[in-house]
Scaffold this motif. Sequence first.
Motif, PDB file in Angstrom:
ATOM      1  N   GLY A 246       0.823  -1.210   0.000  1.00 14.79           N
ATOM      2  CA  GLY A 246       0.000   0.000   0.000  1.00 14.79           C
ATOM      3  C   GLY A 246       0.852   1.253   0.000  1.00 14.79           C
ATOM      4  N   GLU A 247       1.884   1.266   0.838  1.00 17.97           N
ATOM      5  CA  GLU A 247       2.803   2.412   0.941  1.00 17.97           C
ATOM      6  C   GLU A 247       3.458   2.717  -0.399  1.00 17.97           C
ATOM      7  OE1 GLU A 247       4.069   4.848   3.149  1.00 17.97           O
ATOM      8  OE2 GLU A 247       2.189   4.134   3.999  1.00 17.97           O
ATOM      9  N   GLU A 248       4.010   1.652  -1.020  1.00 21.12           N
ATOM     10  CA  GLU A 248       4.751   1.821  -2.276  1.00 21.12           C
ATOM     11  C   GLU A 248       3.858   2.319  -3.406  1.00 21.12           C
ATOM     12  OE1 GLU A 248       8.066   1.289  -3.007  1.00 21.12           O
ATOM     13  OE2 GLU A 248       8.458   1.036  -0.872  1.00 21.12           O
ATOM     14  N   GLY A 249       2.570   2.075  -3.278  1.00 17.96           N
ATOM     15  CA  GLY A 249       1.679   2.420  -4.386  1.00 17.96           C
ATOM     16  C   GLY A 249       0.928   3.720  -4.192  1.00 17.96           C
ATOM     17  N   LYS A 250       1.319   4.509  -3.173  1.00 20.70           N
ATOM     18  CA  LYS A 250       0.583   5.740  -2.858  1.00 20.70           C
ATOM     19  C   LYS A 250       0.463   6.686  -4.048  1.00 20.70           C
ATOM     20  CE  LYS A 250       0.577   6.560   2.074  1.00 20.70           C
ATOM     21  NZ  LYS A 250       1.421   6.949   3.192  1.00 20.70           N
ATOM     22  N   GLU A 251       1.558   6.798  -4.801  1.00 17.78           N
ATOM     23  CA  GLU A 251       1.578   7.748  -5.924  1.00 17.78           C
ATOM     24  C   GLU A 251       1.141   7.096  -7.226  1.00 17.78           C
ATOM     25  OE1 GLU A 251       2.685  10.967  -5.258  1.00 17.78           O
ATOM     26  OE2 GLU A 251       2.752  10.268  -3.181  1.00 17.78           O
ATOM     27  N   GLU A 252       0.815   5.822  -7.160  1.00 22.31           N
ATOM     28  CA  GLU A 252       0.594   5.077  -8.396  1.00 22.31           C
ATOM     29  C   GLU A 252      -0.804   5.304  -8.971  1.00 22.31           C
ATOM     30  OE1 GLU A 252       2.622   1.145  -8.531  1.00 22.31           O
ATOM     31  OE2 GLU A 252       0.590   0.450  -8.900  1.00 22.31           O
ATOM     32  N   ASP A 253      -0.836   5.550 -10.289  1.00 22.81           N
ATOM     33  CA  ASP A 253      -2.129   5.732 -10.953  1.00 22.81           C
ATOM     34  C   ASP A 253      -2.368   4.517 -11.851  1.00 22.81           C
ATOM     35  OD1 ASP A 253      -4.347   6.473 -12.306  1.00 22.81           O
ATOM     36  OD2 ASP A 253      -3.518   8.304 -13.179  1.00 22.81           O
ATOM     37  N   ASN A 254      -3.340   3.699 -11.471  1.00 18.48           N
ATOM     38  CA  ASN A 254      -3.568   2.459 -12.215  1.00 18.48           C
ATOM     39  C   ASN A 254      -4.545   2.614 -13.381  1.00 18.48           C
ATOM     40  OD1 ASN A 254      -3.448   1.556  -9.001  1.00 18.48           O
ATOM     41  ND2 ASN A 254      -2.094   0.441 -10.362  1.00 18.48           N
ATOM     42  N   SER A 255      -5.009   3.856 -13.613  1.00 27.43           N
ATOM     43  CA  SER A 255      -6.039   4.003 -14.650  1.00 27.43           C
ATOM     44  C   SER A 255      -5.426   4.171 -16.050  1.00 27.43           C
ATOM     45  CB  SER A 255      -6.924   5.206 -14.328  1.00 27.43           C
ATOM     46  OG  SER A 255      -6.137   6.372 -14.356  1.00 27.43           O
ATOM     47  N   LEU A 256      -6.165   3.727 -17.037  1.00 23.37           N
ATOM     48  CA  LEU A 256      -5.721   3.861 -18.429  1.00 23.37           C
ATOM     49  C   LEU A 256      -5.979   5.290 -18.910  1.00 23.37           C
ATOM     50  CD1 LEU A 256      -7.284   0.519 -19.727  1.00 23.37           C
ATOM     51  CD2 LEU A 256      -4.826   1.027 -19.655  1.00 23.37           C
ATOM     52  N   LYS A 257      -5.068   5.807 -19.721  1.00 25.89           N
ATOM     53  CA  LYS A 257      -5.208   7.191 -20.205  1.00 25.89           C
ATOM     54  C   LYS A 257      -5.840   7.208 -21.594  1.00 25.89           C
ATOM     55  CE  LYS A 257      -3.169   8.762 -16.567  1.00 25.89           C
ATOM     56  NZ  LYS A 257      -3.757   7.688 -15.784  1.00 25.89           N
ATOM     57  N   PHE A 258      -6.693   8.187 -21.803  1.00 23.98           N
ATOM     58  CA  PHE A 258      -7.379   8.300 -23.094  1.00 23.98           C
ATOM     59  C   PHE A 258      -7.091   9.656 -23.734  1.00 23.98           C
ATOM     60  CE2 PHE A 258      -9.520   4.929 -20.964  1.00 23.98           C
ATOM     61  CZ  PHE A 258      -9.858   4.042 -21.973  1.00 23.98           C
ATOM     62  N   ARG A 432       5.629  -3.553  -8.144  1.00 22.96           N
ATOM     63  CA  ARG A 432       5.389  -2.254  -7.503  1.00 22.96           C
ATOM     64  C   ARG A 432       6.604  -1.795  -6.699  1.00 22.96           C
ATOM     65  NH1 ARG A 432      -0.011  -0.679  -4.181  1.00 22.96           N
ATOM     66  NH2 ARG A 432      -0.842  -0.319  -6.260  1.00 22.96           N
ATOM     67  N   ASN A 433       7.194  -2.720  -5.942  1.00 23.53           N
ATOM     68  CA  ASN A 433       8.293  -2.328  -5.061  1.00 23.53           C
ATOM     69  C   ASN A 433       9.591  -2.065  -5.805  1.00 23.53           C
ATOM     70  OD1 ASN A 433       6.450  -2.723  -3.079  1.00 23.53           O
ATOM     71  ND2 ASN A 433       7.363  -4.570  -2.249  1.00 23.53           N
ATOM     72  N   GLU A 434       9.806  -2.781  -6.901  1.00 26.08           N
ATOM     73  CA  GLU A 434      11.115  -2.668  -7.555  1.00 26.08           C
ATOM     74  C   GLU A 434      11.086  -1.908  -8.873  1.00 26.08           C
ATOM     75  OE1 GLU A 434      13.235  -6.413  -7.550  1.00 26.08           O
ATOM     76  OE2 GLU A 434      12.447  -6.878  -5.559  1.00 26.08           O
ATOM     77  N   LEU A 435       9.927  -1.864  -9.543  1.00 27.57           N
ATOM     78  CA  LEU A 435       9.895  -1.203 -10.847  1.00 27.57           C
ATOM     79  C   LEU A 435       9.142   0.120 -10.848  1.00 27.57           C
ATOM     80  CD1 LEU A 435       9.080  -4.139 -13.289  1.00 27.57           C
ATOM     81  CD2 LEU A 435      11.254  -2.959 -13.042  1.00 27.57           C
ATOM     82  N   HIS A 436       8.142   0.189 -10.009  1.00 30.93           N
ATOM     83  CA  HIS A 436       7.286   1.382  -9.949  1.00 30.93           C
ATOM     84  C   HIS A 436       6.620   1.690 -11.297  1.00 30.93           C
ATOM     85  CE1 HIS A 436       8.073   2.362  -5.815  1.00 30.93           C
ATOM     86  NE2 HIS A 436       9.312   1.994  -6.030  1.00 30.93           N
ATOM     87  N   ILE A 437       6.253   0.645 -12.010  1.00 31.12           N
ATOM     88  CA  ILE A 437       5.419   0.824 -13.205  1.00 31.12           C
ATOM     89  C   ILE A 437       4.038   0.316 -12.805  1.00 31.12           C
ATOM     90  CG2 ILE A 437       5.058   0.246 -15.646  1.00 31.12           C
ATOM     91  CD1 ILE A 437       8.021  -0.616 -15.739  1.00 31.12           C
ATOM     92  N   PRO A 438       2.991   1.133 -12.975  1.00 34.41           N
ATOM     93  CA  PRO A 438       1.689   0.667 -12.493  1.00 34.41           C
ATOM     94  C   PRO A 438       1.129  -0.506 -13.294  1.00 34.41           C
ATOM     95  CG  PRO A 438       1.476   2.766 -13.654  1.00 34.41           C
ATOM     96  CD  PRO A 438       2.937   2.490 -13.537  1.00 34.41           C
ATOM     97  N   VAL A 439       0.603  -1.497 -12.576  1.00 36.13           N
ATOM     98  CA  VAL A 439      -0.158  -2.557 -13.248  1.00 36.13           C
ATOM     99  C   VAL A 439      -1.515  -1.936 -13.565  1.00 36.13           C
ATOM    100  CG1 VAL A 439      -1.225  -4.842 -12.984  1.00 36.13           C
ATOM    101  CG2 VAL A 439       1.030  -4.408 -11.993  1.00 36.13           C
ATOM    102  N   LYS A 440      -1.961  -2.023 -14.824  1.00 31.52           N
ATOM    103  CA  LYS A 440      -3.225  -1.372 -15.199  1.00 31.52           C
ATOM    104  C   LYS A 440      -4.333  -2.363 -15.501  1.00 31.52           C
ATOM    105  CE  LYS A 440      -1.372   3.059 -16.230  1.00 31.52           C
ATOM    106  NZ  LYS A 440      -1.519   4.312 -16.920  1.00 31.52           N
ATOM    107  N   LEU A 441      -3.940  -3.535 -15.995  1.00 29.11           N
ATOM    108  CA  LEU A 441      -4.947  -4.550 -16.323  1.00 29.11           C
ATOM    109  C   LEU A 441      -4.444  -5.908 -15.854  1.00 29.11           C
ATOM    110  CD1 LEU A 441      -5.566  -3.452 -20.031  1.00 29.11           C
ATOM    111  CD2 LEU A 441      -7.297  -3.295 -18.229  1.00 29.11           C
ATOM    112  N   VAL A 442      -5.376  -6.782 -15.492  1.00 31.60           N
ATOM    113  CA  VAL A 442      -4.969  -8.154 -15.158  1.00 31.60           C
ATOM    114  C   VAL A 442      -5.823  -9.157 -15.930  1.00 31.60           C
ATOM    115  CG1 VAL A 442      -3.913  -7.845 -12.883  1.00 31.60           C
ATOM    116  CG2 VAL A 442      -6.379  -8.030 -13.036  1.00 31.60           C
ATOM    117  N   GLY A 443      -5.147 -10.206 -16.396  1.00 27.54           N
ATOM    118  CA  GLY A 443      -5.841 -11.297 -17.091  1.00 27.54           C
ATOM    119  C   GLY A 443      -6.109 -12.395 -16.086  1.00 27.54           C
ATOM    120  N   LEU A 444      -7.392 -12.706 -15.919  1.00 32.70           N
ATOM    121  CA  LEU A 444      -7.760 -13.707 -14.906  1.00 32.70           C
ATOM    122  C   LEU A 444      -8.401 -14.936 -15.552  1.00 32.70           C
ATOM    123  CD1 LEU A 444      -9.169 -11.163 -12.299  1.00 32.70           C
ATOM    124  CD2 LEU A 444      -7.129 -12.547 -11.994  1.00 32.70           C
ATOM    125  N   GLY A 445      -8.123 -15.145 -16.823  1.00 32.12           N
ATOM    126  CA  GLY A 445      -8.680 -16.293 -17.526  1.00 32.12           C
ATOM    127  C   GLY A 445      -8.612 -16.062 -19.024  1.00 32.12           C
TER     128      GLY A 445
END
Length: 474
Positions: A246-258, A432-445
């Motif tokens: 949670g701490e590491e992701g405080k500044e992270e924006d996970n939303s897609l840009k349009f 999140r902890n080592e790259l600081h690139i936001p995950v924006k989408l996940v494939g769950l199947g």
Amino acid sequence: MGLFDRIKKAFTGKDDSEEKDLESKSQEETTQESDKTSETTEQTDETDVPKKSDEEISVESKVDDKDEEPVENSQVDEISEDTESDSSDLKQADETEFTEPIESSQGEPVSEIPESQQNETEDENSVEEPITEEPESKEPEPVDEENNEESTEDSEPKDDLKEYDEGLKKSRNSFGARFNRFLANFRSVDEDFFDDLEELLIESDVGYETAMRISDELREEVKLENAKKKSDVSNVIVKKLVDMYGEEGKEEDNSLKFSTDKTPTIFLFVGVNGAGKTTTVGKLAHRYQQQGKKVLLAAADTFRAGAIEQLQEWGKRDGVPVQASKAHTDPASVVYDAVERAIKEEFDVLLVDTAGRLQNKEGLMRELEKIKRVITRELPDAPQEVLLVLDGSTGQNALSQAKQFNETTKVSGIVLTKLDGSSQGGIVLAIRNELHIPVKLVGLGEQMDDLRDFDPEKFIYGLFKELIVGASNK
Ligand SMILES: Nc1nc2c(ncn2[C@@H]2O[C@H](COP(=O)(O)OP(=O)(O)OP(=O)(O)O)[C@@H](O)[C@H]2O)c(=O)[nH]1
């Protein structure tokens, strides 16, 4: 309130501090009761509990001593530098034909957790019980090709929380089983405890740096929280993992840009072959098409035999056009044509599928740069996203791929696929902890609607459910 307490409160209705208050209140009451009834024993030292339960374990004084802690480098998985050899392992997956039934309807995010679900979660096993394999969810009934359209209309939208819960079942069971084995071995919080903890974390793909950091910080915390019982120790570990995330992701924006004007939004998909680029493009096209957007796909993987046809197949299923050329055409020219067409025909979204492998790595990176230049020359604000698709089940390889791609092609977000498979889940923490690139989408199947916007809280809940809820059942 840290992420752990927020999630716990959302899913169980109470957080740790409230629980502690309740615990100490009930302890006070018990003490008062026993004071009244006790005729003989007078306790002079309150901390000196005469009989320790089997579960209690002593915190040895050397816990303090950080410097003495041995760090075994051999525990660290070797990180392959060669994305091409990583990808060769995945090559088989390419051959898979898309024969799955078509399911429709993008699930809308749910902000409220249904009450029935809350009750259900409160009944979950406590952390000290081994987590048994949950029964596999029932396979969806195959749908007759001809009736696809009808069933598409009829099918119920999956809700986000359920999708995360079901999708992460394997990862959760695998981490839970590992964690329980780790706890079962413990008698005391000593150096062996921290060695085994580091091993557990590294095997769970949280990454070497993160594992060491958690282990170091836990030395203090286990002492501070006066964790003696297994359940206390387990609670402190999971809380640390979640709060650090949670701490590491405080500044992270996970939303897609349009695009902010009338010009088309362009997403460029990059990643090694087999990671799930084409599938993600197909799933996302379906989502936007369902939302009434005008979607165009560009088949810029002109290198791999069958790649163009694979995307065209998705185009048919989604009912969206595909800009394609013959195999081995310059992919940048395909992208140029697609951008021109998207502007001229006023498409809302253009999704560009690229090659995962060329003759060599440098060639691939040069090609991606050229594609990006072509897009930006036509539309200076595009591409709005460069999405790196990573196979979540490849663990630390995914991390090293991300580092390499990010060096040459500035990546704006990550799509983590196959989290429904044998992923350890910890890769999300490592990213999140080592790259600081936001995950924006996940494939769950593999189904059309098995792609979700990344929701950190639902993800963490899906991954640690029993351990978070179990912590409230101490
Ligand atoms: N279980 C599961 N399978 C997935 C997921 N995403 C993709 N796949 C499968 O992974 C395999 C490879 O996916 P592709 O989309 O072809 O991968 P790619 O990155 O486009 O590969 P290239 O075209 O060779 O570069 C296919 O069998 C997909 O069905 C996911 O989220 N979960």
